[in-house]
Design an enzyme around this catalytic site. Structure first.
Site, PDB file in Angstrom:
ATOM      1  N   THR A  29      38.000 -20.067 -37.656  1.00 47.68           N
ATOM      2  CA  THR A  29      37.681 -19.769 -36.463  1.00 47.68           C
ATOM      3  C   THR A  29      38.421 -20.438 -35.085  1.00 47.68           C
ATOM      4  OG1 THR A  29      35.645 -18.309 -36.081  1.00 47.68           O
ATOM      5  CG2 THR A  29      36.526 -18.892 -34.156  1.00 47.68           C
ATOM      6  N   SER A  76      34.890 -20.488 -43.436  1.00 48.64           N
ATOM      7  CA  SER A  76      34.414 -21.267 -44.781  1.00 48.64           C
ATOM      8  C   SER A  76      32.766 -20.250 -44.798  1.00 48.64           C
ATOM      9  CB  SER A  76      33.180 -22.130 -43.605  1.00 48.64           C
ATOM     10  OG  SER A  76      32.836 -21.485 -42.749  1.00 48.64           O
ATOM     11  N   THR A 109      32.875 -22.261 -38.795  1.00 51.52           N
ATOM     12  CA  THR A 109      31.399 -21.983 -38.520  1.00 51.52           C
ATOM     13  C   THR A 109      30.535 -22.036 -39.202  1.00 51.52           C
ATOM     14  OG1 THR A 109      31.663 -20.213 -37.448  1.00 51.52           O
ATOM     15  CG2 THR A 109      31.701 -22.630 -36.081  1.00 51.52           C
ATOM     16  N   ASP A 110      30.534 -20.615 -40.192  1.00 50.12           N
ATOM     17  CA  ASP A 110      30.139 -20.238 -41.245  1.00 50.12           C
ATOM     18  C   ASP A 110      29.174 -21.644 -41.864  1.00 50.12           C
ATOM     19  OD1 ASP A 110      30.308 -17.728 -39.308  1.00 50.12           O
ATOM     20  OD2 ASP A 110      30.684 -16.593 -41.392  1.00 50.12           O
TER      21      ASP A 110
END
Length: 345
Positions: A29, A76, A109-110
């Site tokens: 992101t 990710s 961020t995942d």
């Protein structure tokens, strides 16, 4: 007659040299772009290069001498074992250089907490390594990416960050990779640690209030330089009315270990106990964890782990217990040694 000017000709102390930081881009992101400034959750991921991200943050040049390189360009959720190994080995190479003082990785961020924990356990250096992401793309109103990245560079350039293992910086907080987890799908305060952050960035300066208690980096038994492959470890998520079909499917996939994200204190439904006992008999390690997201799974409490030769995660969440179990299985292992890993790291 010339009148002497006080202080004329006096040279003040030289400014301290800036830290030399390598910024590695992997997508996410923080490299995204939305069609509208109000697209804070619907946008194209991994569009901007790391150079473009850095160009949008000119203030970073006042903190450190920064060189950037693009290693991956993907969300990710697409990170696999291959990406973990490639990233870890590249960072290890950089940290060995005398002209590198720290490394910052931009990351989706995942799975940022998984990657950070892997690096925390495998990098053999006390130099700062900081993983950073964003919940809103740079194109969105009130994007958190620029400040998160600025703060990450501040932390990586700080002497106070040395020896603390891999860190995750988000929303003005500094988290240890061991504890941090993503806990929200869209809010900017999406990251938390069960025992709180290690510190904060206050007015552009990192302030630490506690230290990581568990072993990491130079104290770890694993080195990324010695790992070329990782065993497959799966996760099963418990739910009401569960049957053993998913256990059997997991075993058929060839996993070497299975993290069972049980209810409560790692509770296992009667309907799947026999299949999990059979899994261990087939040589697959069974690790009881909890889907609750926090708390300690107690050995021999909800299940007779000694009798079944099972393991427990201690306080680690299932997806990070998977990272630890993969590493633990790369060396010689027995149940006692594997269980000790969860109590040590």
């Amino acid at each position: 007659m010339d009148v002497p000017v006080p202080g004329a000709g006096v040279i003040g102390p030289a400014a301290p040299p800036k830290a030399r930081i390598v910024l590695i881009g992997t997508g996410g992101t923080i490299a995204g772009r939305g069609a509208s400034p109000v697209n804070t959750s619907a946008y194209d991921c991994s569009v901007l290069s790391v150079d473009q991200i850095l160009d949008g943050l000119p203030a970073a040049a006042s903190i450190a001498d920064i060189s950037a390189e693009q290693l991956f360009q993907c969300g990710s959720e697409n990170f696999g074992n291959g990406q973990l190994l490639q990233l870890g080995k590249r960072i290890s190479t950089l940290l060995k250089r005398d002209d590198v003082d720290g490394v910052v990785i931009t990351h989706g961020t995942d799975t940022i907490d998984e990657t950070a924990y892997f690096l925390h356990l495998t990098l053999k250096s006390t130099k700062p390594v900081v993983v950073v992401g964003a919940m809103r793309p740079p194109s969105a109103l009130s994007s958190d990416g620029p400040l998160n990245l600025y703060n990450a560079i501040v932390v990586a350039a700080s002497e106070s960050a040395h020896g603390k293992g891999t860190l995750v910086v988000a929303n003005d907080e500094i988290h240890t990779a061991r504890d941090v987890a993503k806990t929200n799908t869209f809010k900017q305060e999406a990251f938390s640690s069960p025992y709180g952050p290690l510190g904060y960035i206050v007015e552009g300066k990192p302030v630490f209030y506690r230290l990581p208690a568990r072993r990491h980096t130079v104290q770890s038994e694993w080195s990324i330089d010695e790992i070329d492959a990782l065993p497959e470890v799966g996760i099963l998520y418990a739910h009401g009315g569960m049957n053993d079909a998913m256990v059997r499917a997991m075993l058929d996939s060839g996993v070497k270990a299975l993290i069972y994200a049980g209810t409560g204190n790692g509770n296992v439904a009667t309907s799947v106990v026999a299949s999990l006992v059979n899994a261990r008999a087939r040589g697959v390690h069974v690790v009881r964890g909890s889907r609750t997201g926090s708390g300690v799974v107690i050995r021999n409490a909800a299940q007779p782990d000694d009798r079944y030769d099972w393991l427990v995660t201690d306080d680690q969440v299932p997806h990070k217990a998977r990272i630890l179990m993969m590493l633990a299985l790369t060396g010689k292992h027995c149940t006692r040694k594997l269980q000790n890993a969860f109590l040590t790291y």
